[in-house]
Design a protein around this motif. Structure first.
Motif, PDB file in Angstrom:
ATOM      1  N   UNK A   1     -69.625 -17.678  -6.157  1.00 31.03           N
ATOM      2  CA  UNK A   1     -69.651 -19.116  -5.897  1.00 31.03           C
ATOM      3  C   UNK A   1     -68.339 -19.847  -6.144  1.00 31.03           C
ATOM      4  N   UNK A   2     -67.451 -19.268  -6.946  1.00 27.34           N
ATOM      5  CA  UNK A   2     -66.189 -19.944  -7.261  1.00 27.34           C
ATOM      6  C   UNK A   2     -65.033 -18.995  -6.955  1.00 27.34           C
ATOM      7  N   UNK A   3     -64.916 -18.622  -5.687  1.00 27.89           N
ATOM      8  CA  UNK A   3     -63.924 -17.641  -5.254  1.00 27.89           C
ATOM      9  C   UNK A   3     -62.769 -18.331  -4.532  1.00 27.89           C
ATOM     10  N   UNK A   4     -61.560 -17.939  -4.909  1.00 30.27           N
ATOM     11  CA  UNK A   4     -60.349 -18.352  -4.208  1.00 30.27           C
ATOM     12  C   UNK A   4     -59.699 -17.067  -3.696  1.00 30.27           C
ATOM     13  N   UNK A   5     -59.712 -16.882  -2.376  1.00 31.76           N
ATOM     14  CA  UNK A   5     -59.245 -15.617  -1.799  1.00 31.76           C
ATOM     15  C   UNK A   5     -58.110 -15.887  -0.829  1.00 31.76           C
ATOM     16  N   UNK A   6     -56.957 -15.246  -1.093  1.00 38.95           N
ATOM     17  CA  UNK A   6     -55.744 -15.460  -0.310  1.00 38.95           C
ATOM     18  C   UNK A   6     -55.206 -14.111   0.160  1.00 38.95           C
ATOM     19  N   UNK A   7     -54.795 -14.043   1.413  1.00 36.64           N
ATOM     20  CA  UNK A   7     -54.161 -12.849   1.971  1.00 36.64           C
ATOM     21  C   UNK A   7     -52.702 -13.168   2.272  1.00 36.64           C
ATOM     22  N   UNK A   8     -51.805 -12.295   1.824  1.00 41.50           N
ATOM     23  CA  UNK A   8     -50.373 -12.455   2.095  1.00 41.50           C
ATOM     24  C   UNK A   8     -49.906 -11.247   2.890  1.00 41.50           C
ATOM     25  N   UNK A   9     -49.560 -11.486   4.128  1.00 45.85           N
ATOM     26  CA  UNK A   9     -49.165 -10.429   5.060  1.00 45.85           C
ATOM     27  C   UNK A   9     -47.643 -10.411   5.192  1.00 45.85           C
ATOM     28  N   UNK A  10     -47.082  -9.213   5.276  1.00 44.23           N
ATOM     29  CA  UNK A  10     -45.634  -9.071   5.325  1.00 44.23           C
ATOM     30  C   UNK A  10     -45.034  -9.085   6.713  1.00 44.23           C
ATOM     31  N   UNK A  11     -45.771  -9.595   7.717  1.00 45.14           N
ATOM     32  CA  UNK A  11     -45.271  -9.611   9.089  1.00 45.14           C
ATOM     33  C   UNK A  11     -45.752  -8.408   9.877  1.00 45.14           C
ATOM     34  N   UNK A  12     -47.047  -8.120   9.780  1.00 48.12           N
ATOM     35  CA  UNK A  12     -47.614  -6.923  10.409  1.00 48.12           C
ATOM     36  C   UNK A  12     -47.547  -6.992  11.935  1.00 48.12           C
ATOM     37  N   UNK A  13     -47.485  -5.817  12.546  1.00 54.46           N
ATOM     38  CA  UNK A  13     -47.452  -5.713  14.011  1.00 54.46           C
ATOM     39  C   UNK A  13     -48.563  -4.809  14.526  1.00 54.46           C
ATOM     40  N   UNK A  14     -49.561  -4.514  13.703  1.00 50.48           N
ATOM     41  CA  UNK A  14     -50.554  -3.501  14.051  1.00 50.48           C
ATOM     42  C   UNK A  14     -51.945  -4.064  14.332  1.00 50.48           C
ATOM     43  N   UNK A  15     -52.068  -5.353  14.464  1.00 53.60           N
ATOM     44  CA  UNK A  15     -53.388  -5.936  14.674  1.00 53.60           C
ATOM     45  C   UNK A  15     -53.963  -6.577  13.426  1.00 53.60           C
ATOM     46  N   UNK A  16     -53.254  -6.516  12.314  1.00 53.41           N
ATOM     47  CA  UNK A  16     -53.734  -7.129  11.073  1.00 53.41           C
ATOM     48  C   UNK A  16     -53.939  -8.629  11.228  1.00 53.41           C
ATOM     49  N   UNK A  17     -53.036  -9.289  11.957  1.00 57.03           N
ATOM     50  CA  UNK A  17     -53.141 -10.741  12.093  1.00 57.03           C
ATOM     51  C   UNK A  17     -54.393 -11.148  12.852  1.00 57.03           C
TER      52      UNK A  17
END
Length: 315
Positions: A69-85
């Motif tokens: 219920x009290x979640x803060x979730x952040x993704x930090x991507x390094x500039x992917x080129x494989x479909x991650x975005x």
């Protein structure tokens, strides 16, 4: 950093791809009453990613399907080129924030993510690892019910295979604060402190400097634990919270590079790493383990089924 003030609830997550079933594609959080949820602390999770699209979606779902219920979730991507975005965009409405730009490595990415968090409990989960169901609820309850003396804790370790099957669970390990400070839990001596199952209070993070050293490519978490241990004991929890994913491309497979970084780090330990290197010798390791079990009462957390709560004690 693209931030989302009010992420959607986990019940509305996209359907699993290709009809996949089982955790983390189907299933989710157990029942939580409003009164129970109110006692749980806010948890901030950061996932660093670079071209990890093969497993990234499973990792994301293992966090969001916690239904915490009290979640803060952040993704930090390094500039992917494989479909991650594309995967990140699909789950963007459920994220607290995300960023994609070049970085200097995993620890640089994690530091960027933590700079945008505010939760009282912190952790990071790599983009090929996963939490087990209801683990965040149990982590929150441990911190909430065991009191402020518990500054950081670690669950038992597990392993997911490349197909996502949970195939191995470690025994409960006990950790000596002084030996953590001296770098003895570096794999060749007394085992590891597995990062994916470690959670800590923000106050400890700030007291230890508020950063992960990006001088290292693989051993930054090892160095961080030695700083944490200057200020607090590590509590072992008799429960599994997460597991690493075993696959050919995982970073932890580069053991020789990791060991070189550890040896560099040990030079900055109180005894310049002499005790850690001594623990690598089989006879000395057995002596340390035998002595610690009899003279050192390790801080442990486990669930009391009679009291219906988590309790911290020494074993």
């Amino acid at each position: 950093m693209k931030e989302n003030i009010t992420p959607r609830k986990f019940e509305d997550l996209p359907l699993p791809p290709n009809g996949k079933t089982g955790w983390p594609w189907t299933g989710g959080a157990g029942y939580q009453s409003e009164s129970e949820s109110a006692t749980l602390p806010a948890i901030s999770i950061v996932t660093p990613n670079f071209n990890g699209g093969e497993f990234l979606e499973a990792t994301i779902r293992s966090v969001l399907l916690q239904g915490y219920p009290h979640l803060e979730y952040i993704i930090v991507d390094g500039g992917s080129t494989d479909g991650s975005l594309e995967i990140i965009h699909r789950y963007e409405p459920w994220l607290s924030g995300w960023l994609s730009e070049p970085d200097t490595g995993m620890y640089d990415a994690v530091n960027k993510g933590f700079d945008h968090t505010s939760g009282g409990i912190m952790a990071w989960l790599n983009s090929d690892d996963m939490y087990v169901p209801n683990s965040l609820r149990q982590v929150g309850a441990c911190f909430g019910q065991c009191g402020p003396d518990v500054k950081w804790l670690k669950g038992m370790s597990g392993v997911w295979n490349i197909r996502g099957d949970f195939c191995w669970i470690s025994d409960l390990k006990r950790f000596h604060q002084g030996l953590i400070q001296r770098g003895c839990y570096e794999g060749r001596g007394l085992g590891w402190i597995q990062q994916e199952s470690v959670f800590w209070r923000r106050g400890l993070w700030e007291k230890a400097g508020g950063y992960i050293s990006d001088e290292y490519r693989l051993a930054g978490d090892f160095e961080l634990w030695t700083r944490f241990a200057r200020y607090a004991e590590l509590y072992s929890v008799r429960n599994v919270f997460s597991g690493i994913r075993r696959h050919p491309d995982q970073r932890s497979a580069a053991m020789e590079d990791y060991r070189k970084e550890v040896d560099e780090c040990l030079l900055g330990m109180p005894d310049r790493g002499r005790i850690a290197r001594l623990c690598r010798r089989p006879v000395a390791r057995k002596i340390f383990q035998f002595t610690a079990k009899r003279l050192f009462k390790a801080p442990i957390i486990e669930y009391d089924p009679l009291a219906l709560c988590w309790k911290a004690y020494r074993l």
